[in-house]
Design an enzyme around this catalytic site. Structure first.
Site, PDB file in Angstrom:
ATOM      1  CB  VAL A  93      -0.926   0.018   1.242  1.00  0.00           C
ATOM      2  CG1 VAL A  93      -1.746   1.301   1.301  1.00  0.00           C
ATOM      3  CG2 VAL A  93      -1.830  -1.207   1.243  1.00  0.00           C
ATOM      4  CB  CYS A  94       1.489   3.774  -2.440  1.00  0.00           C
ATOM      5  SG  CYS A  94       2.327   5.339  -2.712  1.00  0.00           S
TER       6      CYS A  94
END
Length: 159
Positions: A93-94
């Site tokens: 996840v960014c």
């Protein structure tokens, strides 16, 4: 010494989670092959936000902490090929609150991280694309984006 700080904080996080978890969320440390609790790896489930195209899904997410926690944030991973503009193909996840050079603060809790990831589901960050096809669909073909998200919600349907 640092390892002790991380373990103590994670034990406190686990205790706090048991007392005050948001409805529909799941978060628990993994077990090692010998049966001992592994406070550095948590298996979580995030409900799709109500009223969004994500609703109805219960999305698996792993949190991976290091001995430098809480100075450094956990890494968060959906399954590989999870369809979202801010999730890399490998599942990472960014999100700004997971980046120590952006918005990570050692005071952020597991609960706040998981709620931040849930918010990201329905509100992708235009400035931080991580996955080409999902980003293009989100930006240029919203009907296709919605169709793929609804299919993903079915795949991860809450039981």
């Amino acid at each position: 010494m640092v390892l002790g700080v991380a373990k103590s904080r994670l034990a406190a996080e686990r205790s706090n989670w048991r007392k005050d978890r948001p409805f529909g969320f799941v978060a628990k440390p993994a077990n090692n092959p010998n049966g001992e609790v592994d406070l550095f790896t948590w298996h979580c489930k995030i409900p799709g936000p109500s009223g969004s195209i994500w609703e109805g899904g219960l999305y698996p997410l792993d949190l991976k902490f290091t001995e430098n926690y809480p100075t450094m944030p956990p890494e968060c991973y959906f399954p590989q090929h999870f369809y979202h503009p801010n999730v890399y193909p490998a599942g990472k996840v960014c999100l700004s609150i997971l980046d120590p050079s952006k918005a990570w603060k050692p005071g952020l809790s597991v609960k706040q991280v998981l709620m931040g990831v849930q918010e990201l589901l329905k509100s992708p960050n235009h400035g931080d694309p991580a996955q080409q096809q999902a980003w293009e669909d989100f930006d240029l073909n919203p009907n296709e984006y919605d169709r793929k998200i609804k299919a993903q919600a079915q795949k991860y349907q809450a039981s």
